[in-house]
Design an enzyme around this catalytic site. Structure first.
Site, PDB file in Angstrom:
ATOM      1  N   SER A 135       1.349  -6.730 -10.402  1.00  0.00           N
ATOM      2  CA  SER A 135       0.713  -5.415 -10.245  1.00  0.00           C
ATOM      3  C   SER A 135       1.475  -4.565  -9.218  1.00  0.00           C
ATOM      4  O   SER A 135       2.231  -5.089  -8.394  1.00  0.00           O
ATOM      5  CB  SER A 135      -0.731  -5.653  -9.758  1.00  0.00           C
ATOM      6  OG  SER A 135      -1.393  -4.448  -9.517  1.00  0.00           O
ATOM      7  N   LEU A 168       3.272  -2.577  -6.469  1.00  0.00           N
ATOM      8  CA  LEU A 168       4.614  -2.547  -5.887  1.00  0.00           C
ATOM      9  C   LEU A 168       5.451  -3.732  -6.373  1.00  0.00           C
ATOM     10  O   LEU A 168       6.652  -3.597  -6.627  1.00  0.00           O
ATOM     11  CB  LEU A 168       4.519  -2.567  -4.354  1.00  0.00           C
ATOM     12  CG  LEU A 168       3.617  -1.481  -3.723  1.00  0.00           C
ATOM     13  CD1 LEU A 168       3.679  -1.559  -2.199  1.00  0.00           C
ATOM     14  CD2 LEU A 168       4.016  -0.083  -4.198  1.00  0.00           C
ATOM     15  N   ASP A 186       1.798 -14.945  -8.951  1.00  0.00           N
ATOM     16  CA  ASP A 186       0.579 -14.148  -8.779  1.00  0.00           C
ATOM     17  C   ASP A 186      -0.616 -14.998  -9.204  1.00  0.00           C
ATOM     18  O   ASP A 186      -0.464 -15.991  -9.919  1.00  0.00           O
ATOM     19  CB  ASP A 186       0.656 -12.856  -9.619  1.00  0.00           C
ATOM     20  CG  ASP A 186      -0.179 -11.718  -9.045  1.00  0.00           C
ATOM     21  OD1 ASP A 186       0.388 -10.724  -8.573  1.00  0.00           O
ATOM     22  OD2 ASP A 186      -1.445 -11.839  -9.076  1.00  0.00           O
ATOM     23  N   VAL A 239      -0.739 -17.715  -2.892  1.00  0.00           N
ATOM     24  CA  VAL A 239       0.203 -17.924  -1.784  1.00  0.00           C
ATOM     25  C   VAL A 239      -0.437 -18.623  -0.585  1.00  0.00           C
ATOM     26  O   VAL A 239       0.268 -19.020   0.343  1.00  0.00           O
ATOM     27  CB  VAL A 239       0.878 -16.601  -1.327  1.00  0.00           C
ATOM     28  CG1 VAL A 239       1.714 -16.002  -2.444  1.00  0.00           C
ATOM     29  CG2 VAL A 239      -0.139 -15.604  -0.785  1.00  0.00           C
ATOM     30  N   CYS A 273       5.274  -9.416  -2.139  1.00  0.00           N
ATOM     31  CA  CYS A 273       4.353  -8.274  -2.274  1.00  0.00           C
ATOM     32  C   CYS A 273       2.892  -8.709  -2.337  1.00  0.00           C
ATOM     33  O   CYS A 273       1.999  -7.856  -2.267  1.00  0.00           O
ATOM     34  CB  CYS A 273       4.662  -7.465  -3.534  1.00  0.00           C
ATOM     35  SG  CYS A 273       6.160  -6.485  -3.400  1.00  0.00           S
ATOM     36  N   SER A 316       2.879  -2.746   6.083  1.00  0.00           N
ATOM     37  CA  SER A 316       2.115  -1.525   5.809  1.00  0.00           C
ATOM     38  C   SER A 316       2.258  -0.638   7.042  1.00  0.00           C
ATOM     39  O   SER A 316       2.468  -1.148   8.155  1.00  0.00           O
ATOM     40  CB  SER A 316       0.631  -1.857   5.609  1.00  0.00           C
ATOM     41  OG  SER A 316      -0.168  -0.699   5.714  1.00  0.00           O
ATOM     42  N   TYR A 370      -6.402  -6.469   8.609  1.00  0.00           N
ATOM     43  CA  TYR A 370      -5.262  -6.035   7.788  1.00  0.00           C
ATOM     44  C   TYR A 370      -4.084  -5.646   8.683  1.00  0.00           C
ATOM     45  O   TYR A 370      -2.947  -6.074   8.471  1.00  0.00           O
ATOM     46  CB  TYR A 370      -5.705  -4.865   6.912  1.00  0.00           C
ATOM     47  CG  TYR A 370      -4.659  -4.398   5.928  1.00  0.00           C
ATOM     48  CD1 TYR A 370      -4.295  -5.193   4.845  1.00  0.00           C
ATOM     49  CD2 TYR A 370      -4.044  -3.162   6.068  1.00  0.00           C
ATOM     50  CE1 TYR A 370      -3.335  -4.766   3.937  1.00  0.00           C
ATOM     51  CE2 TYR A 370      -3.091  -2.721   5.164  1.00  0.00           C
ATOM     52  CZ  TYR A 370      -2.743  -3.523   4.106  1.00  0.00           C
ATOM     53  OH  TYR A 370      -1.789  -3.105   3.195  1.00  0.00           O
ATOM     54  N   LYS A 419      -0.384  -7.434   8.963  1.00  0.00           N
ATOM     55  CA  LYS A 419       0.849  -6.713   8.647  1.00  0.00           C
ATOM     56  C   LYS A 419       1.745  -6.566   9.882  1.00  0.00           C
ATOM     57  O   LYS A 419       2.972  -6.585   9.778  1.00  0.00           O
ATOM     58  CB  LYS A 419       0.514  -5.343   8.050  1.00  0.00           C
ATOM     59  CG  LYS A 419      -0.221  -5.420   6.709  1.00  0.00           C
ATOM     60  CD  LYS A 419       0.588  -6.154   5.652  1.00  0.00           C
ATOM     61  CE  LYS A 419      -0.006  -6.011   4.264  1.00  0.00           C
ATOM     62  NZ  LYS A 419       0.817  -6.680   3.231  1.00  0.00           N
ATOM     63  N   THR A 429      -0.950   2.690  -6.661  1.00  0.00           N
ATOM     64  CA  THR A 429      -1.000   1.396  -7.357  1.00  0.00           C
ATOM     65  C   THR A 429      -2.425   1.210  -7.888  1.00  0.00           C
ATOM     66  O   THR A 429      -3.312   2.008  -7.562  1.00  0.00           O
ATOM     67  CB  THR A 429      -0.659   0.247  -6.382  1.00  0.00           C
ATOM     68  OG1 THR A 429      -1.694   0.152  -5.409  1.00  0.00           O
ATOM     69  CG2 THR A 429       0.675   0.460  -5.694  1.00  0.00           C
TER      70      THR A 429
HETATM   71  N1  LIG Z   1      -0.624   0.489  -2.344  1.00  0.00           N
HETATM   72  C1  LIG Z   1      -0.495   0.882  -1.105  1.00  0.00           C
HETATM   73  O1  LIG Z   1      -0.773   2.039  -0.760  1.00  0.00           O
HETATM   74  C2  LIG Z   1      -0.006  -0.076  -0.037  1.00  0.00           C
HETATM   75  C3  LIG Z   1       0.220   0.443   1.240  1.00  0.00           C
HETATM   76  C4  LIG Z   1       0.680  -0.393   2.232  1.00  0.00           C
HETATM   77  C5  LIG Z   1       0.914  -1.725   1.958  1.00  0.00           C
HETATM   78  N2  LIG Z   1       0.679  -2.216   0.722  1.00  0.00           N
HETATM   79  C6  LIG Z   1       0.943  -3.634   0.496  1.00  0.00           C
HETATM   80  O2  LIG Z   1       1.775  -3.786  -0.614  1.00  0.00           O
HETATM   81  C7  LIG Z   1       1.504  -5.024  -1.255  1.00  0.00           C
HETATM   82  C8  LIG Z   1       1.274  -4.766  -2.732  1.00  0.00           C
HETATM   83  O3  LIG Z   1       0.137  -3.917  -2.847  1.00  0.00           O
HETATM   84  P1  LIG Z   1      -0.218  -3.151  -4.198  1.00  0.00           P
HETATM   85  O4  LIG Z   1      -0.720  -1.816  -3.807  1.00  0.00           O
HETATM   86  O5  LIG Z   1       0.894  -3.282  -5.161  1.00  0.00           O
HETATM   87  O6  LIG Z   1      -1.512  -3.987  -4.625  1.00  0.00           O
HETATM   88  P2  LIG Z   1      -1.955  -4.602  -6.014  1.00  0.00           P
HETATM   89  O7  LIG Z   1      -3.344  -5.059  -5.793  1.00  0.00           O
HETATM   90  O8  LIG Z   1      -1.625  -3.676  -7.129  1.00  0.00           O
HETATM   91  O9  LIG Z   1      -0.990  -5.892  -6.152  1.00  0.00           O
HETATM   92  C9  LIG Z   1      -1.115  -7.005  -5.311  1.00  0.00           C
HETATM   93  C10 LIG Z   1      -0.915  -8.251  -6.146  1.00  0.00           C
HETATM   94  O10 LIG Z   1      -1.020  -9.382  -5.254  1.00  0.00           O
HETATM   95  C11 LIG Z   1      -1.734 -10.391  -5.928  1.00  0.00           C
HETATM   96  N3  LIG Z   1      -2.346 -11.295  -4.948  1.00  0.00           N
HETATM   97  C12 LIG Z   1      -3.380 -11.037  -4.095  1.00  0.00           C
HETATM   98  N4  LIG Z   1      -3.676 -12.130  -3.387  1.00  0.00           N
HETATM   99  C13 LIG Z   1      -2.820 -13.107  -3.798  1.00  0.00           C
HETATM  100  C14 LIG Z   1      -2.642 -14.461  -3.442  1.00  0.00           C
HETATM  101  N5  LIG Z   1      -3.403 -15.059  -2.524  1.00  0.00           N
HETATM  102  N6  LIG Z   1      -1.650 -15.159  -4.063  1.00  0.00           N
HETATM  103  C15 LIG Z   1      -0.881 -14.581  -5.008  1.00  0.00           C
HETATM  104  N7  LIG Z   1      -1.013 -13.304  -5.391  1.00  0.00           N
HETATM  105  C16 LIG Z   1      -1.967 -12.576  -4.792  1.00  0.00           C
HETATM  106  C17 LIG Z   1      -2.789  -9.657  -6.764  1.00  0.00           C
HETATM  107  O11 LIG Z   1      -3.261 -10.468  -7.821  1.00  0.00           O
HETATM  108  C18 LIG Z   1      -1.992  -8.439  -7.230  1.00  0.00           C
HETATM  109  O12 LIG Z   1      -1.394  -8.671  -8.483  1.00  0.00           O
HETATM  110  C19 LIG Z   1       0.300  -5.625  -0.512  1.00  0.00           C
HETATM  111  O13 LIG Z   1       0.800  -6.577   0.417  1.00  0.00           O
HETATM  112  C20 LIG Z   1      -0.298  -4.449   0.203  1.00  0.00           C
HETATM  113  O14 LIG Z   1      -0.979  -4.826   1.379  1.00  0.00           O
HETATM  114  C21 LIG Z   1       0.216  -1.418  -0.292  1.00  0.00           C
END
Ligand SMILES: NC(=O)c1ccc[n+]([C@@H]2O[C@H](COP(=O)([O-])OP(=O)(O)OC[C@H]3O[C@@H](n4cnc5c(N)ncnc54)[C@H](O)[C@@H]3O)[C@@H](O)[C@H]2O)c1
Length: 261
Positions: free
Chosen positions: A16, A18, A37, A59, A85, A154, A167, A171, A202
């Site tokens: 999903s 990023l 994932d 993870v 990610c 983040s 959180y 991070k 996302t």
């Molecule tokens: N979207 C944003 O605005 C944003 C901003 C800052 C940081 N982030 C960070 O970027 C990363 C990706 O976020 P995103 O927005 O793509 O989110 P998302 O929810 O679209 O994707 C995250 C993926 O991680 C997987 N996941 C969650 N827990 C897990 C685990 N224990 N083991 C394996 N997989 C697991 C989920 O199933 C999902 O597919 C995250 O670490 C998030 O904290 C996102």
């Protein structure tokens, strides 16, 4: 390090957002991508789309991560690229008083622990196990790269909002460990960098009402929009391909500095 055809790569959270965008960008360069994932449906769909493999991995589990690397390496060979990610968040105040009945509660410690387990320790687990595998590789010709690791923190690592204690701590931990890990692995030709995304479009945010999305976009100095997952992927690939990029924590955020709430 050049991402050439058949370069083995692992992307956690690749089902999903990023991670999926990065998996697609790596595959477009010819890399063989394994997606780690917990989301089987989405993970299998992305893997099928890019000709990669899906590994059902939580993870937080040593056994899952070991089995994931075993499956990925069996399919593609030892990875030279790891992009972390996988991540989650929660929003709970440290201590608060109910507006309804005045009752007082605090952030459940188990909820704090869970976020640290996934975002910080889960990331380190994948780094340590991947780096140990990379050490078995011969260095590539040129500067002697063995591999590259990219992590996702983040902007909340630096300007966390109300409710983000867990959180932000998780991070900030990822940011804090980037340099010492890069130093640990430098003599082996493995580079380590971390991206601090701002607000990205996302599935996490797609669920938010349009007025919330608009307000978030308006809060970004320039450009006034949410970040696109493809922009994250572009920076991840730049960090992988640029040999001098090492031990860095880089914000990717349109100059946003998060307000307290
Ligand atoms: N979207 C944003 O605005 C944003 C901003 C800052 C940081 N982030 C960070 O970027 C990363 C990706 O976020 P995103 O927005 O793509 O989110 P998302 O929810 O679209 O994707 C995250 C993926 O991680 C997987 N996941 C969650 N827990 C897990 C685990 N224990 N083991 C394996 N997989 C697991 C989920 O199933 C999902 O597919 C995250 O670490 C998030 O904290 C996102």
């Amino acid at each position: 390090m050049e991402i050439s055809a058949n370069t083995p790569a692992v992307v956690t959270g690749g089902a999903s957002g990023l991670g999926a965008a990065t998996a697609r960008a790596l595959a477009a360069k010819g890399a063989k991508v394994a997606i780690f994932d917990m989301n089987e449906d989405k993970g299998n769909a992305v893997a099928a789309e890019i000709g990669g493999v899906f590994c059902k991995v939580n993870v937080t589990s040593d056994a899952d991560v070991d089995a994931g690397f075993a499956k990925a390496r069996e399919a593609h060979g030892q990875e030279r690229i790891l992009v972390n990610c996988a991540g989650i968040g929660n929003a709970i105040k440290t201590a608060s008083r109910s507006k309804e009945d005045g009752s007082i509660k605090h952030f459940p410690i188990s909820a704090f622990d869970f976020v640290i387990q996934v975002n910080l320790i889960g990331t380190f687990r994948c780094i340590a196990k991947s780096a140990a595998g990379m050490l078995t590789l011969d260095p590539l010709s040129g500067e002697g790269d063995r591999g590259v690791i990219i992590n996702t923190a983040s902007v909340a690592a630096e300007d966390g909002q109300m409710g983000q204690a867990a959180y932000s701590a998780s991070k900030a931990g990822v940011v804090g460990m980037t340099l010492p890990i890069a130093r640990d692995l430098a003599s082996e030709g493995i580079r380590v960098n971390t991206i601090l995304p701002g607000i990205f479009d996302t599935p996490l945010l797609a669920a938010a009402p349009q007025n919330v999305r608009d307000a978030l976009a308006a809060s970004v100095p320039f450009p006034k929009r949410l970040g696109m997952p493809e922009e994250y992927a572009k920076l991840a690939l730049c960090m992988i391909e640029t040999g001098y990029f090492n031990g860095e924590d880089v914000r990717l955020d349109g100059a946003i500095r998060m307000a307290p709430r």
